[in-house]
Design a protein around this motif. Structure first.
Motif, PDB file in Angstrom:
ATOM      1  N   LYS A   1       3.904  -8.578  -0.305  1.00 21.02           N
ATOM      2  CA  LYS A   1       2.733  -9.074  -1.048  1.00 21.02           C
ATOM      3  C   LYS A   1       2.945  -8.735  -2.515  1.00 21.02           C
ATOM      4  CE  LYS A   1      -1.017  -8.814   2.321  1.00 21.02           C
ATOM      5  NZ  LYS A   1      -2.288  -8.158   2.643  1.00 21.02           N
ATOM      6  N   TYR A   2       3.477  -7.534  -2.750  1.00 26.49           N
ATOM      7  CA  TYR A   2       3.792  -7.084  -4.102  1.00 26.49           C
ATOM      8  C   TYR A   2       4.798  -5.955  -4.024  1.00 26.49           C
ATOM      9  CZ  TYR A   2       0.721  -3.132  -3.143  1.00 26.49           C
ATOM     10  OH  TYR A   2       0.156  -2.027  -2.584  1.00 26.49           O
ATOM     11  N   LEU A   3       5.467  -5.717  -5.131  1.00 26.03           N
ATOM     12  CA  LEU A   3       6.405  -4.607  -5.253  1.00 26.03           C
ATOM     13  C   LEU A   3       6.483  -4.245  -6.731  1.00 26.03           C
ATOM     14  CD1 LEU A   3       9.695  -3.876  -3.555  1.00 26.03           C
ATOM     15  CD2 LEU A   3       9.739  -4.064  -6.024  1.00 26.03           C
ATOM     16  N   ASP A   4       6.318  -2.985  -7.041  1.00 27.51           N
ATOM     17  CA  ASP A   4       6.395  -2.473  -8.408  1.00 27.51           C
ATOM     18  C   ASP A   4       7.268  -1.231  -8.360  1.00 27.51           C
ATOM     19  OD1 ASP A   4       5.926  -1.858 -11.096  1.00 27.51           O
ATOM     20  OD2 ASP A   4       4.070  -0.776 -10.648  1.00 27.51           O
ATOM     21  N   ASN A   5       8.328  -1.200  -9.154  1.00 29.60           N
ATOM     22  CA  ASN A   5       9.276  -0.094  -9.121  1.00 29.60           C
ATOM     23  C   ASN A   5       9.656   0.275 -10.554  1.00 29.60           C
ATOM     24  OD1 ASN A   5      12.768   0.141  -8.299  1.00 29.60           O
ATOM     25  ND2 ASN A   5      11.285   1.771  -8.120  1.00 29.60           N
ATOM     26  N   ARG A   6       9.650   1.578 -10.847  1.00 31.66           N
ATOM     27  CA  ARG A   6       9.991   2.053 -12.189  1.00 31.66           C
ATOM     28  C   ARG A   6      10.899   3.280 -12.097  1.00 31.66           C
ATOM     29  NH1 ARG A   6       4.414   0.968 -12.534  1.00 31.66           N
ATOM     30  NH2 ARG A   6       3.860   3.153 -12.306  1.00 31.66           N
ATOM     31  N   TRP A   7      11.873   3.316 -12.990  1.00 35.12           N
ATOM     32  CA  TRP A   7      12.763   4.460 -13.151  1.00 35.12           C
ATOM     33  C   TRP A   7      12.702   4.909 -14.612  1.00 35.12           C
ATOM     34  CZ3 TRP A   7      16.143   6.379  -9.360  1.00 35.12           C
ATOM     35  CH2 TRP A   7      16.363   5.582  -8.238  1.00 35.12           C
ATOM     36  N   ARG A   8      12.701   6.228 -14.835  1.00 32.16           N
ATOM     37  CA  ARG A   8      12.788   6.799 -16.178  1.00 32.16           C
ATOM     38  C   ARG A   8      13.763   7.974 -16.117  1.00 32.16           C
ATOM     39  NH1 ARG A   8      10.579   2.688 -16.460  1.00 32.16           N
ATOM     40  NH2 ARG A   8       8.659   2.139 -17.509  1.00 32.16           N
ATOM     41  N   PHE A   9      14.563   8.121 -17.174  1.00 27.04           N
ATOM     42  CA  PHE A   9      15.579   9.169 -17.232  1.00 27.04           C
ATOM     43  C   PHE A   9      15.413   9.924 -18.534  1.00 27.04           C
ATOM     44  CE2 PHE A   9      16.922   5.483 -14.926  1.00 27.04           C
ATOM     45  CZ  PHE A   9      17.447   5.988 -13.750  1.00 27.04           C
ATOM     46  N   GLU A  10      15.141  11.232 -18.429  1.00 25.87           N
ATOM     47  CA  GLU A  10      14.888  12.046 -19.618  1.00 25.87           C
ATOM     48  C   GLU A  10      15.801  13.266 -19.611  1.00 25.87           C
ATOM     49  OE1 GLU A  10      10.790  13.034 -19.122  1.00 25.87           O
ATOM     50  OE2 GLU A  10      10.098  11.002 -19.547  1.00 25.87           O
ATOM     51  N   GLU A  11      16.064  13.781 -20.795  1.00 24.83           N
ATOM     52  CA  GLU A  11      16.850  15.011 -20.882  1.00 24.83           C
ATOM     53  C   GLU A  11      16.024  16.173 -20.355  1.00 24.83           C
ATOM     54  OE1 GLU A  11      18.855  15.794 -24.569  1.00 24.83           O
ATOM     55  OE2 GLU A  11      19.075  13.652 -24.935  1.00 24.83           O
TER      56      GLU A  11
ATOM     57  N   MET B   1       0.793  -1.203   0.000  1.00 24.33           N
ATOM     58  CA  MET B   1       0.000   0.000   0.000  1.00 24.33           C
ATOM     59  C   MET B   1       0.840   1.273   0.000  1.00 24.33           C
ATOM     60  SD  MET B   1      -3.517  -0.542   1.894  1.00 24.33           S
ATOM     61  CE  MET B   1      -3.377  -1.648   3.269  1.00 24.33           C
ATOM     62  N   PRO B   2       2.031   1.285   0.676  1.00 25.24           N
ATOM     63  CA  PRO B   2       2.832   2.499   0.541  1.00 25.24           C
ATOM     64  C   PRO B   2       3.228   2.705  -0.912  1.00 25.24           C
ATOM     65  CG  PRO B   2       3.634   1.174   2.359  1.00 25.24           C
ATOM     66  CD  PRO B   2       2.636   0.347   1.610  1.00 25.24           C
ATOM     67  N   GLN B   3       3.178   3.942  -1.315  1.00 24.19           N
ATOM     68  CA  GLN B   3       3.491   4.298  -2.693  1.00 24.19           C
ATOM     69  C   GLN B   3       4.261   5.605  -2.644  1.00 24.19           C
ATOM     70  OE1 GLN B   3       0.496   5.837  -5.742  1.00 24.19           O
ATOM     71  NE2 GLN B   3       0.475   3.625  -6.063  1.00 24.19           N
ATOM     72  N   PHE B   4       5.268   5.707  -3.473  1.00 27.58           N
ATOM     73  CA  PHE B   4       6.054   6.932  -3.508  1.00 27.58           C
ATOM     74  C   PHE B   4       6.450   7.215  -4.949  1.00 27.58           C
ATOM     75  CE2 PHE B   4      10.196   9.150  -3.264  1.00 27.58           C
ATOM     76  CZ  PHE B   4       9.752  10.311  -2.647  1.00 27.58           C
ATOM     77  N   GLU B   5       6.318   8.461  -5.330  1.00 31.94           N
ATOM     78  CA  GLU B   5       6.711   8.892  -6.670  1.00 31.94           C
ATOM     79  C   GLU B   5       7.410  10.229  -6.551  1.00 31.94           C
ATOM     80  OE1 GLU B   5       4.821   9.280 -11.129  1.00 31.94           O
ATOM     81  OE2 GLU B   5       3.512   8.861  -9.433  1.00 31.94           O
ATOM     82  N   THR B   6       8.501  10.382  -7.287  1.00 37.01           N
ATOM     83  CA  THR B   6       9.214  11.655  -7.261  1.00 37.01           C
ATOM     84  C   THR B   6       9.829  11.942  -8.619  1.00 37.01           C
ATOM     85  OG1 THR B   6      10.837  13.005  -6.045  1.00 37.01           O
ATOM     86  CG2 THR B   6      11.432  10.701  -6.461  1.00 37.01           C
ATOM     87  N   HIS B   7      10.071  13.195  -8.863  1.00 42.48           N
ATOM     88  CA  HIS B   7      10.732  13.659 -10.081  1.00 42.48           C
ATOM     89  C   HIS B   7      11.853  14.588  -9.610  1.00 42.48           C
ATOM     90  CE1 HIS B   7       7.318  12.123 -12.338  1.00 42.48           C
ATOM     91  NE2 HIS B   7       6.574  12.674 -11.406  1.00 42.48           N
ATOM     92  N   ARG B   8      13.078  14.303 -10.021  1.00 40.53           N
ATOM     93  CA  ARG B   8      14.218  15.116  -9.610  1.00 40.53           C
ATOM     94  C   ARG B   8      14.997  15.563 -10.827  1.00 40.53           C
ATOM     95  NH1 ARG B   8      15.560  13.288  -4.043  1.00 40.53           N
ATOM     96  NH2 ARG B   8      13.502  13.387  -3.127  1.00 40.53           N
ATOM     97  N   LEU B   9      15.483  16.791 -10.769  1.00 38.48           N
ATOM     98  CA  LEU B   9      16.355  17.312 -11.804  1.00 38.48           C
ATOM     99  C   LEU B   9      17.787  17.247 -11.275  1.00 38.48           C
ATOM    100  CD1 LEU B   9      14.326  20.464 -12.912  1.00 38.48           C
ATOM    101  CD2 LEU B   9      14.467  18.250 -14.070  1.00 38.48           C
TER     102      LEU B   9
ATOM    103  N   ILE C   1      14.819  12.784 -13.550  1.00 39.46           N
ATOM    104  CA  ILE C   1      14.707  11.396 -13.108  1.00 39.46           C
ATOM    105  C   ILE C   1      13.304  11.207 -12.544  1.00 39.46           C
ATOM    106  CG2 ILE C   1      15.575   9.632 -11.523  1.00 39.46           C
ATOM    107  CD1 ILE C   1      18.232  11.211 -11.502  1.00 39.46           C
ATOM    108  N   HIS C   2      12.615  10.191 -13.044  1.00 35.42           N
ATOM    109  CA  HIS C   2      11.276   9.852 -12.572  1.00 35.42           C
ATOM    110  C   HIS C   2      11.385   8.512 -11.849  1.00 35.42           C
ATOM    111  CE1 HIS C   2       9.658  13.006 -15.161  1.00 35.42           C
ATOM    112  NE2 HIS C   2      10.525  12.565 -16.057  1.00 35.42           N
ATOM    113  N   PHE C   3      10.975   8.493 -10.585  1.00 31.90           N
ATOM    114  CA  PHE C   3      11.064   7.292  -9.759  1.00 31.90           C
ATOM    115  C   PHE C   3       9.687   6.990  -9.182  1.00 31.90           C
ATOM    116  CE2 PHE C   3      11.399   5.528  -5.454  1.00 31.90           C
ATOM    117  CZ  PHE C   3      12.161   4.398  -5.676  1.00 31.90           C
ATOM    118  N   PHE C   4       9.283   5.713  -9.267  1.00 31.49           N
ATOM    119  CA  PHE C   4       8.000   5.280  -8.715  1.00 31.49           C
ATOM    120  C   PHE C   4       8.200   3.946  -8.021  1.00 31.49           C
ATOM    121  CE2 PHE C   4       4.329   2.483  -9.083  1.00 31.49           C
ATOM    122  CZ  PHE C   4       3.348   3.246  -8.462  1.00 31.49           C
TER     123      PHE C   4
END
Length: 149
Positions: A89-99, A1-9, A107-110
């Motif tokens: 129970k579950y874990l879903d993690n995503r990283w994206r890197f854009e100019e 249930m914990p969820q975290f999303e961030t965008h960093r430059l 950097i997009h982290f979820f």
């Protein structure tokens, strides 16, 4: 249930940041709570790399190891992590890197997860939460990029 999303430059190129995060075997050197990471298997196909890895996280006397499947997609600068086995129970993690417009990268982290045990969730969950929300800091390791900035 914990969820975290961030965008960093950051000032580094998206390729350099992707390379840093994709080098999962170095996580114990700089990732909070990560005590060990062992890559069980590595398969390359169509420019992508599929890893199966065991990560051990710990805080004080508590240690847990879990297994994930990590898909590294350098062409898209994307990293997707899927849970296989362990205390979640579950874990879903995503990283994206854009100019970014300033020549660095965005950097997009979820991450979305839930522990099987409520007790473990209460103890480790607060530590995970702090680690994810901690302000970014430079990794205390020598970073040798495979690509120039």
């Amino acid at each position: 249930m914990p969820q975290f999303e961030t965008h960093r430059l950051v000032k580094h190129s998206p390729d350099r940041m992707y390379d840093l995060v994709a080098d999962v075997e170095k996580y114990p050197q700089f990732l909070p709570l990560c005590e060990a990471l062992i890559v069980r298997s590595r398969k390359e196909r169509d420019g992508k790399v599929l890893l199966v890895a065991d990560m051990t996280v710990g805080y004080k006397a508590i240690r847990e190891t879990f297994t994930t499947q990590v898909l590294l997609n350098p062409a898209e600068r994307a990293i997707d992590v899927k849970y296989i086995d362990g205390p979640f129970k579950y874990l879903d993690n995503r990283w994206r890197f854009e100019e970014s417009e300033d020549g660095g990268s965005a950097i997009h982290f979820f991450i979305d997860y839930e522990f099987k045990s409520r007790l473990l969730g209460a103890v480790m969950g607060s530590m995970f939460d702090r680690a994810f929300r901690k302000p970014s800091r430079p990794a205390p390791i020598k970073f040798t990029p495979t690509r120039p900035d």
